[in-house]
Write a protein that holds these residues in place. Sequence first.
Motif, PDB file in Angstrom:
ATOM      1  N   ILE A   1       5.533   3.496 -21.641  1.00  0.00           N
ATOM      2  CA  ILE A   1       6.800   2.982 -21.112  1.00  0.00           C
ATOM      3  C   ILE A   1       6.523   2.132 -19.873  1.00  0.00           C
ATOM      4  CG2 ILE A   1       7.416   4.916 -19.590  1.00  0.00           C
ATOM      5  CD1 ILE A   1      10.247   4.801 -21.079  1.00  0.00           C
ATOM      6  N   SER A   2       7.266   1.046 -19.710  1.00  0.00           N
ATOM      7  CA  SER A   2       6.888   0.008 -18.738  1.00  0.00           C
ATOM      8  C   SER A   2       6.926   0.464 -17.277  1.00  0.00           C
ATOM      9  CB  SER A   2       7.777  -1.220 -18.914  1.00  0.00           C
ATOM     10  OG  SER A   2       9.131  -0.843 -18.787  1.00  0.00           O
ATOM     11  N   TYR A   3       7.628   1.557 -16.957  1.00  0.00           N
ATOM     12  CA  TYR A   3       7.678   2.015 -15.556  1.00  0.00           C
ATOM     13  C   TYR A   3       6.608   3.057 -15.225  1.00  0.00           C
ATOM     14  CZ  TYR A   3      10.463   5.959 -17.395  1.00  0.00           C
ATOM     15  OH  TYR A   3      10.915   7.045 -18.102  1.00  0.00           O
ATOM     16  N   ASN A   4       5.763   3.407 -16.188  1.00  0.00           N
ATOM     17  CA  ASN A   4       4.778   4.471 -15.965  1.00  0.00           C
ATOM     18  C   ASN A   4       3.503   3.911 -15.317  1.00  0.00           C
ATOM     19  OD1 ASN A   4       3.032   6.643 -16.049  1.00  0.00           O
ATOM     20  ND2 ASN A   4       3.620   7.279 -18.107  1.00  0.00           N
ATOM     21  N   ILE A   5       3.581   3.713 -14.005  1.00  0.00           N
ATOM     22  CA  ILE A   5       2.484   3.084 -13.260  1.00  0.00           C
ATOM     23  C   ILE A   5       1.167   3.868 -13.346  1.00  0.00           C
ATOM     24  CG2 ILE A   5       1.771   2.154 -10.998  1.00  0.00           C
ATOM     25  CD1 ILE A   5       4.164   0.685 -12.342  1.00  0.00           C
ATOM     26  N   PRO A   6       1.176   5.214 -13.148  1.00  0.00           N
ATOM     27  CA  PRO A   6      -0.099   5.939 -13.234  1.00  0.00           C
ATOM     28  C   PRO A   6      -0.798   5.729 -14.580  1.00  0.00           C
ATOM     29  CG  PRO A   6       1.564   7.349 -12.257  1.00  0.00           C
ATOM     30  CD  PRO A   6       2.280   6.111 -12.738  1.00  0.00           C
ATOM     31  N   ALA A   7      -0.033   5.811 -15.671  1.00  0.00           N
ATOM     32  CA  ALA A   7      -0.634   5.665 -17.003  1.00  0.00           C
ATOM     33  C   ALA A   7      -1.133   4.232 -17.217  1.00  0.00           C
ATOM     34  CB  ALA A   7       0.372   6.057 -18.082  1.00  0.00           C
ATOM     35  N   ILE A   8      -0.351   3.239 -16.770  1.00  0.00           N
ATOM     36  CA  ILE A   8      -0.760   1.834 -16.930  1.00  0.00           C
ATOM     37  C   ILE A   8      -2.054   1.574 -16.156  1.00  0.00           C
ATOM     38  CG2 ILE A   8      -0.106  -0.555 -16.349  1.00  0.00           C
ATOM     39  CD1 ILE A   8       2.857   0.401 -17.047  1.00  0.00           C
ATOM     40  N   HIS A   9      -2.140   2.122 -14.934  1.00  0.00           N
ATOM     41  CA  HIS A   9      -3.380   1.992 -14.137  1.00  0.00           C
ATOM     42  C   HIS A   9      -4.555   2.623 -14.867  1.00  0.00           C
ATOM     43  CE1 HIS A   9      -2.299   0.802  -9.800  1.00  0.00           C
ATOM     44  NE2 HIS A   9      -1.328   0.397 -10.597  1.00  0.00           N
ATOM     45  N   LEU A  10      -4.310   3.809 -15.401  1.00  0.00           N
ATOM     46  CA  LEU A  10      -5.376   4.527 -16.115  1.00  0.00           C
ATOM     47  C   LEU A  10      -5.913   3.686 -17.267  1.00  0.00           C
ATOM     48  CD1 LEU A  10      -6.887   7.200 -17.131  1.00  0.00           C
ATOM     49  CD2 LEU A  10      -4.787   7.681 -18.374  1.00  0.00           C
ATOM     50  N   TYR A  11      -5.034   3.156 -18.103  1.00  0.00           N
ATOM     51  CA  TYR A  11      -5.496   2.398 -19.280  1.00  0.00           C
ATOM     52  C   TYR A  11      -6.187   1.106 -18.861  1.00  0.00           C
ATOM     53  CZ  TYR A  11      -2.594   5.798 -21.709  1.00  0.00           C
ATOM     54  OH  TYR A  11      -2.061   6.972 -22.164  1.00  0.00           O
ATOM     55  N   LYS A  12      -5.654   0.445 -17.832  1.00  0.00           N
ATOM     56  CA  LYS A  12      -6.298  -0.797 -17.367  1.00  0.00           C
ATOM     57  C   LYS A  12      -7.676  -0.490 -16.816  1.00  0.00           C
ATOM     58  CE  LYS A  12      -2.477  -3.913 -16.643  1.00  0.00           C
ATOM     59  NZ  LYS A  12      -1.497  -4.481 -15.690  1.00  0.00           N
ATOM     60  N   LYS A  13      -7.769   0.589 -16.031  1.00  0.00           N
ATOM     61  CA  LYS A  13      -9.049   0.965 -15.437  1.00  0.00           C
ATOM     62  C   LYS A  13     -10.086   1.306 -16.511  1.00  0.00           C
ATOM     63  CE  LYS A  13     -10.803   2.709 -11.302  1.00  0.00           C
ATOM     64  NZ  LYS A  13     -10.509   3.247  -9.975  1.00  0.00           N
ATOM     65  N   MET A  14      -9.589   1.812 -17.658  1.00  0.00           N
ATOM     66  CA  MET A  14     -10.509   2.159 -18.740  1.00  0.00           C
ATOM     67  C   MET A  14     -10.740   0.987 -19.686  1.00  0.00           C
ATOM     68  SD  MET A  14      -9.768   6.115 -19.533  1.00  0.00           S
ATOM     69  CE  MET A  14     -11.403   6.249 -20.261  1.00  0.00           C
ATOM     70  N   SER A  15     -10.361  -0.215 -19.258  1.00  0.00           N
ATOM     71  CA  SER A  15     -10.604  -1.448 -20.015  1.00  0.00           C
ATOM     72  C   SER A  15      -9.788  -1.584 -21.300  1.00  0.00           C
ATOM     73  CB  SER A  15     -12.095  -1.620 -20.343  1.00  0.00           C
ATOM     74  OG  SER A  15     -12.851  -1.581 -19.173  1.00  0.00           O
TER      75      SER A  15
END
Length: 181
Positions: free
Chosen positions: A137-151
């Motif tokens: 979901i677009s407001y889930n910043i922690p999860a979005i950071h996690l996935y971006k950090k994991m490439s």
Amino acid sequence: SHRPTICYRPIQPSDLEVLERLHADIFPIRYEEEFFQSVVHARDIVSWAAVDRSRPNGHSDELIGFVTARIVLAKETEIGDLLIYDPLKPDQTLVYILTLGVVETYRNLGIARSLIRQVIKYASSIPTCHAVYLHVISYNIPAIHLYKKMSFKCIRRLQGFYLINDQHYDSFLFVYYVNGG
Ligand code: ACO
């Protein structure tokens, strides 16, 4: 507080009650009983649990984190078109992450990262599998950071993908290619 000793193992039938409680506590979406049954009996679903072996009073095998995923046929998904279509390989698959969660007091210890690593390792071991993907979901910043950090690559924004309490929310579609994509 104590120092945790985190271990990873498959989710099993005895996890049912805690698995349901954690999903109810963590997610804004309700899941069907059938989903939980499929998870604990590994019916069409693969899963990993995180447990803290150093927890006292019989809690050392209780879930403090989980990830659930399903193997899907690439051609039957919305991202089938992103893979190079090979008519000689109609059985191309993808691993779709359904749910990922970590109990609040265990967050920021790298547990979600380890759970996602398990999924990627598993997907890489399936020769027909070309990617791991998921919606967030677009407001889930922690999860979005996690996935971006994991490439993971964010390849799409889907308008109004989620409907929660009569409100529409966008989702991002993240992909991690394995076995050459
Ligand atoms: N803010 C910003 N970035 C964060 C945050 C945060 N609060 N939490 C995690 N991250 C990012 C960081 O980049 C972090 O790397 P770093 O520590 O090197 O900076 C990286 O994620 C890995 O963090 P972990 O410690 O492995 O993540 P954690 O175990 O805390 O779990 C999770 C993250 C699963 C998102 C947790 O916050 C949670 O359970 N949230 C509620 C449920 C949820 O949102 N699940 C994912 C929904 S999408 C889906 O299920 C398909």
